[in-house]
Design a protein around this motif. Structure first.
Motif, PDB file in Angstrom:
ATOM      1  N   ALA A 147      28.961   7.238  -3.698  1.00 43.88           N
ATOM      2  CA  ALA A 147      28.007   6.633  -3.059  1.00 43.88           C
ATOM      3  C   ALA A 147      28.528   5.679  -1.715  1.00 43.88           C
ATOM      4  O   ALA A 147      29.409   4.831  -1.554  1.00 43.88           O
ATOM      5  N   SER A 148      28.109   6.389  -0.730  1.00 44.66           N
ATOM      6  CA  SER A 148      28.537   6.040   0.693  1.00 44.66           C
ATOM      7  C   SER A 148      27.506   5.513   1.672  1.00 44.66           C
ATOM      8  O   SER A 148      26.316   5.708   1.479  1.00 44.66           O
ATOM      9  N   SER A 149      27.950   4.703   2.647  1.00 40.71           N
ATOM     10  CA  SER A 149      27.260   4.467   3.775  1.00 40.71           C
ATOM     11  C   SER A 149      26.839   5.415   4.751  1.00 40.71           C
ATOM     12  O   SER A 149      25.741   5.409   5.565  1.00 40.71           O
ATOM     13  N   THR A 150      27.790   6.587   4.707  1.00 41.75           N
ATOM     14  CA  THR A 150      27.175   7.660   5.519  1.00 41.75           C
ATOM     15  C   THR A 150      25.841   8.165   5.214  1.00 41.75           C
ATOM     16  O   THR A 150      25.688   8.611   4.044  1.00 41.75           O
ATOM     17  N   SER A 151      25.308   9.041   6.211  1.00 42.18           N
ATOM     18  CA  SER A 151      23.863   9.610   5.780  1.00 42.18           C
ATOM     19  C   SER A 151      24.287  10.760   5.154  1.00 42.18           C
ATOM     20  O   SER A 151      25.562  11.647   5.348  1.00 42.18           O
ATOM     21  N   PRO A 152      23.190  11.601   4.508  1.00 44.18           N
ATOM     22  CA  PRO A 152      23.673  12.617   3.706  1.00 44.18           C
ATOM     23  C   PRO A 152      24.303  13.828   4.399  1.00 44.18           C
ATOM     24  O   PRO A 152      25.428  14.440   3.645  1.00 44.18           O
TER      25      PRO A 152
ATOM     26  N   PHE B  38      25.562  10.582  -3.227  1.00 40.90           N
ATOM     27  CA  PHE B  38      24.805   9.423  -2.772  1.00 40.90           C
ATOM     28  C   PHE B  38      24.959   8.723  -1.611  1.00 40.90           C
ATOM     29  O   PHE B  38      25.873   8.496  -1.257  1.00 40.90           O
ATOM     30  N   SER B  39      23.805   8.537  -0.940  1.00 40.60           N
ATOM     31  CA  SER B  39      23.941   7.851   0.624  1.00 40.60           C
ATOM     32  C   SER B  39      23.031   6.570   0.414  1.00 40.60           C
ATOM     33  O   SER B  39      21.878   6.378   0.043  1.00 40.60           O
ATOM     34  N   ALA B  40      23.472   5.429   1.387  1.00 40.79           N
ATOM     35  CA  ALA B  40      22.789   4.319   1.432  1.00 40.79           C
ATOM     36  C   ALA B  40      21.347   4.635   2.213  1.00 40.79           C
ATOM     37  O   ALA B  40      20.640   3.725   2.343  1.00 40.79           O
ATOM     38  N   SER B  41      21.420   5.834   2.927  1.00 39.67           N
ATOM     39  CA  SER B  41      20.043   5.996   3.810  1.00 39.67           C
ATOM     40  C   SER B  41      19.206   6.188   2.720  1.00 39.67           C
ATOM     41  O   SER B  41      17.927   6.566   3.093  1.00 39.67           O
ATOM     42  N   GLN B  42      19.243   6.693   1.431  1.00 43.21           N
ATOM     43  CA  GLN B  42      18.258   6.941   0.318  1.00 43.21           C
ATOM     44  C   GLN B  42      17.690   5.609  -0.162  1.00 43.21           C
ATOM     45  O   GLN B  42      16.894   5.739  -1.147  1.00 43.21           O
ATOM     46  N   VAL B  43      18.194   4.472   0.117  1.00 45.03           N
ATOM     47  CA  VAL B  43      17.995   3.015  -0.497  1.00 45.03           C
ATOM     48  C   VAL B  43      17.368   2.226   0.706  1.00 45.03           C
ATOM     49  O   VAL B  43      17.540   2.356   1.762  1.00 45.03           O
TER      50      VAL B  43
END
Length: 226
Positions: A106-111, A132-137
């Motif tokens: 679960a990372s801040s980097t985009s997918p 999973f990426s923070a860009s998904q939330v």
């Protein structure tokens, strides 16, 4: 009982891409006029948060909008170094199979860059497809959204998750999600200072190397079961 899920941050925790991003980004910050920033300023302000949020911090420090091509120049500069310089951190491959429970990232980097970097480091096989990426939330770290998302995707309760994080925003996000979290200082420039910051933020423990990870995870699993 062991945790049902072990969640790993990526940059600075599994791989040392943070160093590449900080070095490339700092050069560009100097080029656009933010000459007073040092590598310590960059790490203190931007490590652990999504890139888009980091750009807002840079703009605030600079006092004007960033050039339109700022992000693409960073990505191009980093990409030029990734192939030859990106490696998994020492001991990662040996430690991962020793921990009970399922695992994900679960990372801040985009997918796309996230999967690329894990692949270049030879680690994607350990996690795929659970990346999973923070860009998904809606919100990036220090908000807990990406950790809630990861737990939901893996169909586990947040309270049954153990997180490994190298940054203060990451620890804040894990704690806000109600998860147990261990800090990692393997890539920190000042390990003693970072250890203090991670513990003060709510980490249940801090490790310096992956050699300590199985033992620390086992210690917390015992406490979790009590």
């Amino acid at each position: 009982m062991p945790f049902d899920l072990v969640i790993y941050d990526c940059d600075g925790t599994l791989i040392d891409s943070e160093t590449l991003y900080s070095e490339v980004s700092l050069v560009l910050c100097h080029e656009i006029g933010l000459t007073q920033w040092t590598i310590e300023d960059y790490n203190a302000n931007l490590v652990g948060i999504p890139l888009a949020d980091g750009f807002k911090v840079i703009e605030a420090a600079l006092g004007r909008p960033l050039p339109a091509d700022f992000e693409s120049r960073i990505e191009d500069g980093v990409a030029a170094r990734l192939e030859s310089e990106l490696r998994a951190l020492p001991g990662v491959r040996e430690a991962l199979p020793l921990l009970a429970g399922r695992r994900c990232v679960a990372s801040s980097t985009s997918p796309a860059p996230l999967r690329r970097n894990l692949g270049l480091a030879g680690l994607l096989e350990f996690f795929d497809p659970h990346v999973f990426s923070a860009s998904q939330v809606a919100r990036g770290k220090p908000a807990p959204d990406v950790f809630f998302f990861a737990a939901a995707q893996m169909v586990v309760e947040p309270a049954s998750c153990l997180v490994l994080e190298d940054s203060v925003p990451g620890v804040q996000a894990a704690r806000a999600a109600g998860m147990q979290v261990v800090g990692f200082t393997g890539t920190a420039h000042d390990k003693a200072h970072m250890r203090e910051r991670l513990l003060a933020t709510g980490a249940a423990g801090v490790i310096d190397t992956y050699g300590d990870w199985p033992g620390e995870a086992a210690r917390l699993a015992e406490l979790h079961a009590a």
